[in-house]
Design a protein around this motif. Structure first.
Motif, short mmCIF file in Angstrom:
data_model
loop_
_atom_site.label_atom_id
_atom_site.label_comp_id
_atom_site.label_asym_id
_atom_site.label_seq_id
_atom_site.Cartn_x
_atom_site.Cartn_y
_atom_site.Cartn_z
N VAL B 44 0.87 -1.18 0.00
CA VAL B 44 0.00 0.00 0.00
C VAL B 44 0.91 1.23 0.00
CG1 VAL B 44 -0.22 0.08 2.52
CG2 VAL B 44 -2.01 1.06 1.09
N GLU B 67 -5.12 1.89 -0.86
CA GLU B 67 -5.60 0.51 -0.91
C GLU B 67 -4.46 -0.38 -1.31
OE1 GLU B 67 -10.35 0.74 -1.97
OE2 GLU B 67 -8.98 -0.34 -3.27
N GLU B 68 -4.53 -1.64 -0.90
CA GLU B 68 -3.49 -2.59 -1.28
C GLU B 68 -3.50 -2.80 -2.78
OE1 GLU B 68 -3.40 -5.45 2.67
OE2 GLU B 68 -3.60 -6.33 0.66
N GLN B 69 -2.29 -2.88 -3.33
CA GLN B 69 -2.16 -3.17 -4.75
C GLN B 69 -1.13 -4.29 -4.89
OE1 GLN B 69 -4.14 -1.50 -6.70
NE2 GLN B 69 -4.42 0.58 -5.93
#
Lengths: 106, 112
Positions: B44, B67-69
């Motif tokens: 993130v 947001e997590e990617q």
């Protein structure tokens, strides 16, 4: 209350989430062409964002068309009808405007 | 006009771009990240605005952050930020002499 961010950085300034949310990443590179057009415009104008608005608008419209961005009215994102680009490769998407450059307000 | 310089640190490679923007006008800027490892990277991003006193005028409309990617091995991805500088920046005397704002992102891995 101003506190550090989640990772303790930005002393005194709290990170703020984006106003309209998060872009999913374009893993399939579906909007690469629009991105490249925009970056080429920046390169040719000395990185002046205002001269390349029509290209950034097209990029965001590409995202909206591929579920990479929530659909919304472009005017809500600060774009006007004058932010249009018409190129030979876009004939099938041609917008009804004679302007090929946006008319920038001072 | 302001110039916006950008950096991206962490386990992804660094790329620096420059965009000239006007306060009050929305603008699009791109970071590019590449996973040069042989394993997926999930993380993130958090951002920093310098000088810090200008941070209150920096408004993100939409971005890849918060947001997590996940990036697969070898994957190169564009990370756009759509933003504007608050027009009140122009009339704040504390912002005199601030012609460059640096927006940097740090990508933190959340799992191996």
């Amino acid at each position: 209350v101003l506190t550090g961010g989640a990772f303790g950085g930005n002393r005194g300034v709290r990170p703020v989430p984006p106003e309209k949310g998060v872009f999913p990443l374009d893993h399939l590179h579906e909007c690469d062409l629009e991105k490249k057009d925009y970056l080429a415009c920046l390169k040719s104008t000395g990185a002046q964002s205002e001269k390349c608005r029509m290209f950034s608008k097209k990029y965001l419209e590409c995202r909206m068309g591929r579920n990479l961005m929530a659909k919304q009215d472009m005017s809500e994102l600060g774009f006007s009808d004058a932010d249009v680009v018409v190129t030979p490769s876009e004939e099938k998407h041609k917008l009804q405007s004679p302007a090929s450059d946006s008319k920038e307000r001072k | 006009m302001l110039m916006l310089l950008m950096e991206c640190h962490g386990s992804l490679f660094l790329r620096r771009e420059r965009v000239k923007v006007k306060p009050g006008e929305s603008a699009l800027a791109f970071y590019t990240a590449e996973n040069r490892s042989s394993a997926p990277i999930t993380g993130v991003s958090t951002y920093n605005v310098a000088p810090m006193k200008a941070a209150i005028y920096f408004n993100k409309i939409q971005c890849f952050c918060f947001e997590e990617q996940t990036l697969l091995p070898g994957e190169q991805i564009d990370m756009p930020v759509f933003f504007y500088i608050d027009p009140e920046f122009e009339t704040d005397p504390k912002m005199d002499g601030v012609n460059n704002i640096v927006l940097s992102y740090t990508f933190f891995k959340v799992k191996e």
